[in-house]
Motif scaffolding. Structure first.
Motif, PDB file in Angstrom:
ATOM      1  N   LYS A 137      23.883  17.786  -0.987  1.00 46.23           N
ATOM      2  CA  LYS A 137      23.705  16.467  -1.580  1.00 46.23           C
ATOM      3  C   LYS A 137      23.385  15.373  -0.562  1.00 46.23           C
ATOM      4  O   LYS A 137      24.100  15.216   0.420  1.00 46.23           O
ATOM      5  N   PRO A 138      22.344  14.602  -0.826  1.00 49.72           N
ATOM      6  CA  PRO A 138      22.010  13.474   0.042  1.00 49.72           C
ATOM      7  C   PRO A 138      22.783  12.239  -0.408  1.00 49.72           C
ATOM      8  O   PRO A 138      22.319  11.499  -1.259  1.00 49.72           O
ATOM      9  N   HIS A 186      18.451   8.931 -12.588  1.00 51.02           N
ATOM     10  CA  HIS A 186      18.441   8.124 -11.367  1.00 51.02           C
ATOM     11  C   HIS A 186      17.617   6.852 -11.566  1.00 51.02           C
ATOM     12  O   HIS A 186      17.855   5.845 -10.906  1.00 51.02           O
ATOM     13  N   GLU A 193      18.114  20.823  -4.721  1.00 51.47           N
ATOM     14  CA  GLU A 193      17.578  20.082  -3.578  1.00 51.47           C
ATOM     15  C   GLU A 193      17.807  20.802  -2.254  1.00 51.47           C
ATOM     16  O   GLU A 193      18.877  21.348  -2.003  1.00 51.47           O
ATOM     17  N   CYS A 236      24.676  16.434 -11.518  1.00 51.45           N
ATOM     18  CA  CYS A 236      24.169  15.958 -10.229  1.00 51.45           C
ATOM     19  C   CYS A 236      24.538  16.998  -9.170  1.00 51.45           C
ATOM     20  O   CYS A 236      23.670  17.493  -8.465  1.00 51.45           O
ATOM     21  N   ASP A 254      12.564  11.182 -14.233  1.00 49.39           N
ATOM     22  CA  ASP A 254      14.020  11.305 -14.160  1.00 49.39           C
ATOM     23  C   ASP A 254      14.647   9.962 -14.540  1.00 49.39           C
ATOM     24  O   ASP A 254      14.791   9.066 -13.698  1.00 49.39           O
ATOM     25  N   ASP A 277      27.447  10.743  -9.424  1.00 54.26           N
ATOM     26  CA  ASP A 277      26.574  10.237 -10.492  1.00 54.26           C
ATOM     27  C   ASP A 277      27.132  10.368 -11.916  1.00 54.26           C
ATOM     28  O   ASP A 277      26.356  10.534 -12.876  1.00 54.26           O
ATOM     29  N   LYS A 294      10.314  14.326  -5.452  1.00 52.47           N
ATOM     30  CA  LYS A 294      10.700  13.038  -6.018  1.00 52.47           C
ATOM     31  C   LYS A 294      10.106  11.885  -5.216  1.00 52.47           C
ATOM     32  O   LYS A 294       9.965  11.979  -3.996  1.00 52.47           O
ATOM     33  N   GLY A 317      14.317  15.499  -2.407  1.00 50.14           N
ATOM     34  CA  GLY A 317      14.915  14.273  -2.917  1.00 50.14           C
ATOM     35  C   GLY A 317      14.161  13.036  -2.464  1.00 50.14           C
ATOM     36  O   GLY A 317      13.371  13.068  -1.517  1.00 50.14           O
ATOM     37  N   ALA A 318      14.443  11.945  -3.176  1.00 50.59           N
ATOM     38  CA  ALA A 318      13.772  10.680  -2.904  1.00 50.59           C
ATOM     39  C   ALA A 318      13.907  10.263  -1.436  1.00 50.59           C
ATOM     40  O   ALA A 318      12.956   9.777  -0.825  1.00 50.59           O
ATOM     41  N   ARG A 319      15.082  10.507  -0.875  1.00 53.05           N
ATOM     42  CA  ARG A 319      15.319  10.087   0.519  1.00 53.05           C
ATOM     43  C   ARG A 319      14.494  10.896   1.506  1.00 53.05           C
ATOM     44  O   ARG A 319      14.377  10.523   2.678  1.00 53.05           O
ATOM     45  N   GLN A 344      13.853  21.152  -4.920  1.00 56.58           N
ATOM     46  CA  GLN A 344      13.688  19.716  -5.110  1.00 56.58           C
ATOM     47  C   GLN A 344      13.686  19.044  -3.747  1.00 56.58           C
ATOM     48  O   GLN A 344      14.537  19.333  -2.902  1.00 56.58           O
ATOM     49  N   ARG A 367      19.363  22.269 -13.368  1.00 55.14           N
ATOM     50  CA  ARG A 367      19.430  21.586 -12.078  1.00 55.14           C
ATOM     51  C   ARG A 367      20.881  21.500 -11.624  1.00 55.14           C
ATOM     52  O   ARG A 367      21.812  21.643 -12.424  1.00 55.14           O
ATOM     53  N   GLU A 423      20.577  14.280 -15.875  1.00 61.95           N
ATOM     54  CA  GLU A 423      21.880  14.770 -15.432  1.00 61.95           C
ATOM     55  C   GLU A 423      22.828  14.858 -16.632  1.00 61.95           C
ATOM     56  O   GLU A 423      22.912  13.933 -17.446  1.00 61.95           O
ATOM     57  N   ARG A 448      11.431   8.663 -10.219  1.00 58.65           N
ATOM     58  CA  ARG A 448      12.883   8.552 -10.399  1.00 58.65           C
ATOM     59  C   ARG A 448      13.397   7.137 -10.163  1.00 58.65           C
ATOM     60  O   ARG A 448      14.566   6.928  -9.895  1.00 58.65           O
TER      61      ARG A 448
HETATM   62  C1  PEP Z   1      19.506  14.062  -7.547  1.00 59.81           C
HETATM   63  O1  PEP Z   1      18.593  14.559  -8.215  1.00 59.81           O
HETATM   64  O2  PEP Z   1      20.726  14.257  -7.758  1.00 59.81           O
HETATM   65  C2  PEP Z   1      19.131  13.101  -6.474  1.00 59.81           C
HETATM   66  C3  PEP Z   1      19.907  12.908  -5.418  1.00 59.81           C
HETATM   67  O3  PEP Z   1      17.973  12.475  -6.766  1.00 59.81           O
HETATM   68  P1  PEP Z   1      17.137  11.396  -5.910  1.00 59.81           P
HETATM   69  O4  PEP Z   1      16.689  12.120  -4.694  1.00 59.81           O
HETATM   70  O5  PEP Z   1      16.038  11.033  -6.849  1.00 59.81           O
HETATM   71  O6  PEP Z   1      18.058  10.238  -5.608  1.00 59.81           O
END
Ligand code: PEP
Ligand code: MN
Length: 361
Positions: free
Chosen positions: A129-130, A270, A162, A100, A267, A307, A205, A182-184, A180, A124, A296, A235
């Motif tokens: 990190k989000p 997640h 990311e 992660c 993915d 994670d 994502k 991210g989902a957020r 990447q 990856r 991961e 994801r």
């Molecule tokens: C990740 O890939 O570690 C991640 C934070 O993914 P996601 O944006 O899908 O939560």
């Protein structure tokens, strides 16, 4: 409006651009693998007919709430997106693996070597990190990205990582093969535009509460900057279920493929949040027609800074790759597994420990 030219003819291009500009449009040329387009932002219906009638124009479509550039009909055979040696969307399955977060040199180097040895096609690792909590580990930033690049180069893999801010794109770009989103951040327009302009491959994502229509429109932002190298990644979405971190929506695979020509990865890390469910959902995703899997993997998940619960141990990754191969072949895809280890086990202490190979080897 979006205008598709019948071909990349310079005279036609000049004439149509001039006509669009004369009508007050802001014109942008998009040379995509499936055609040459002119995007005239801010110019709509009344201008459509005269443009449509011009020589060398295949069609002119009004911009609305539906994707145009990402729509399946634009490239019915499906698009291929380069990620290192793999043409994602083609016959070979992409297998993106790694921790992660990048934590330290030994962690990322041993993981890179291990996943490369057992079939990964890209490495990856998060440097930015989000995290849900502001108190959780936020990543090592640029120093982490440098470690990730070094580890990937040593193992011959491309880097997927990311990016969270448009302002970071330029500094990160020289070290990154694939950004990447991210989902957020799926619906973060300025960030989507920035990675569109960077011209690198993008792994987008799905937001945890985004519909598939919204997901494809987010990809449209990137295409509208002239960057066709976009891979979608399901994801998991937020549902009422609490036994899993998210609900992996495998409906997304066939349905996205009917909506868009872009490759679709899955993915399951997640998507489930549980190590014990990752391999099963990865196999299911490949069976459903996914173009690749992102998982991961950590040398010591119990000690991972993020994670850990969903990260595979090294032997689990190896088993997963071996299991995915026949599933891929059953649905007309391929997964290449290297025949021999590119390293001696004693070279990498963490691999030795994680594999239970003992202290004397
Ligand atoms: C990740 O890939 O570690 C991640 C934070 O993914 P996601 O944006 O899908 O939560
Ligand atoms: Mn993660």
């Amino acid at each position: 409006m979006i205008v598709k030219l019948a071909g990349p003819d310079e005279t036609v291009l000049q004439a149509v651009s001039a006509a669009l500009e004369a009508m007050g449009g802001q014109v942008r040329l998009l040379a995509l693998p499936y055609g040459t387009f002119l995007a005239a932002l801010g110019l709509e219906h009344p201008a459509l007919k005269p443009i449509q009638a011009m020589a060398g124009v295949a069609w002119a479509r009004p911009a609305g709430s539906k994707p145009i550039l990402a729509a399946r009909e634009l490239n019915p055979g499906g698009s291929r997106v380069q990620l290192g040696a793999v043409s994602v969307g083609g016959e070979t399955l992409a297998l993106v693996a790694g921790p992660c977060s990048v934590e330290d040199r030994e962690q990322i180097t041993s993981t890179a070597r291990f996943v490369a040895a057992f079939g990964a096609t890209a490495l990856r690792g998060g440097a930015y990190k989000p995290r849900t909590s502001p108190y959780a580990f936020q990543g090592l930033g640029l120093a982490g990205l440098e470690l990730l690049r070094e580890a990937a180069d040593a193992s011959g893999l491309p880097v997927v990582t990311e990016v969270m801010e448009p302002g970071d794109v330029a500094a990160m770009a020289p070290l990154v093969d694939c950004f990447q989103i991210g989902a957020r951040n799926m619906a973060n327009g300025p960030l989507l535009k920035a990675v569109g302009q960077a011209g690198k491959t993008v792994l987008l994502k799905r937001g945890p509460s985004a519909t598939l229509a919204e997901f494809v429109l987010a990809a449209e932002y990137i295409l509208l900057e002239g960057n066709a190298q976009v891979i979608l990644c399901e994801r998991g979405i937020r549902t009422f279920e609490t036994a899993t971190r998210n609900t992996l929506d495998l409906n997304a695979v066939p349905v996205l493929k009917s909506m868009t020509h872009l490759p679709v990865m899955v993915d399951p890390s997640h998507g489930t949040g549980r190590r014990d469910a990752v391999a099963a959902m990865a196999r299911a995703a490949v069976a459903a027609g996914a173009d690749g899997i992102l998982v991961e993997v950590h040398p010591d998940p119990a000690r991972a800074l993020s994670d850990g619960d969903q990260s595979l141990h090294f032997p689990e990754f190896r088993r997963l790759a071996e299991q995915l191969k026949p599933v891929a072949e059953a649905v007309g895809r391929r997964l290449e597994l290297p025949e021999s280890l590119p390293f001696a086990p004693h070279q990498v202490p963490l691999i030795r420990r994680a594999m239970g190979w003992g202290g004397s080897r």
